[in-house]
Design an enzyme around this catalytic site. Sequence first.
Site: not given
Length: 369
Positions: A337, A334, A37
Amino acid sequence: MTSFNWVFVLVVMLVMWAPVSRGDGEALGASFIFGDSLVDAGNNNYLSTLSKANIPPNGIDFKASGGNPTGRYTNGRTIGDIVGEELGQPNYAPPFLSPNATGSAILNGVNYGSGGGGIMNQTGRIFVNRIGMDIQIDYFNITRKQLDRLLGPSKAIEYLRKKSIFSVTIGANDFLNNYLLPLLSVGERISESPDAFIDHLITNLRAQLTRLYNLDARKFVIGNVGPIGCIPYQRTINRVNQDECVKLPNQLAVQYNGRLRDLLTELNENLPGATFALANVFDLVMELITNYAKYGFRSSSSACCGNGGQFAGVIPCGPTSSMCDDRSKYVFWDPYHPSEAANLIIAKQLIDGDSKYISPVNLRQLRDL
């Protein structure tokens, strides 16, 4: 050959060889991006998965989409996006699963990254669907054949070996969403020591990188695992103090990173013509976390966008999340990340930094080899 076909061939050749002026000479031809991600540019949008970022306010600062979510797990650009821009790429590498990852668009490269993906195939199973590293390379093999058709076999080999960079950002999920996963992985931790688990990771990664080499990849940058014990999610669920990180995840990352360094040394010695650059993401991110004020950040422990607990680290960023008032002042976007502001600092060090953060060459030097 019809006039239409001649025009198409001419356009392809112009896209392939026309230099993009960035004031520093040569431009990067293609960026082939593999990973999780941290680099996913929207592949998970096309999967039935619990790991998605195509909801606001993700992407709120991503200018190319007008601030709309694209599937990137941050408020703006990923490190892969920034590196491509700075090295002279005219367009972002499209996600492999997107409809526009076809034709001459793939000459900019392709992004195979997937939120939840890992080195091991079972990593990220909690999300139901994700694209692990083995499947990502299967997908690149499809692109590889498309390049043969687009450019001809000999030009495709030259383009891949001389004009392309292969970046791999993977491994964090193998710990966070596999070996360290609460409840689901307790049996695995009992039956397999950290040493044995890391052995499996390195064995798999060696095979994966060798497979890419056999598909004509030559210029590699491999990111090590960052300080995963310092992300807001880990700090929140383990209830540590603001200036503390969780020890076990960081110890595992350091142990894996040492083995990764040895692996890349081995591959540089044994795969003729290849250059494997090691991106020291762990120390780069730890520097930002430890000395955040020096870089203009207000917080390196809390998520800018999230909910739950002391560091807003339990619930991922979404429309109902609380969001900080100045996104440029947070290291973390977040619970997992980095923010675009942090990504910019990290990317700059990887592009032009010294051997403390990337070795044996930095990304600008790797491009120009």
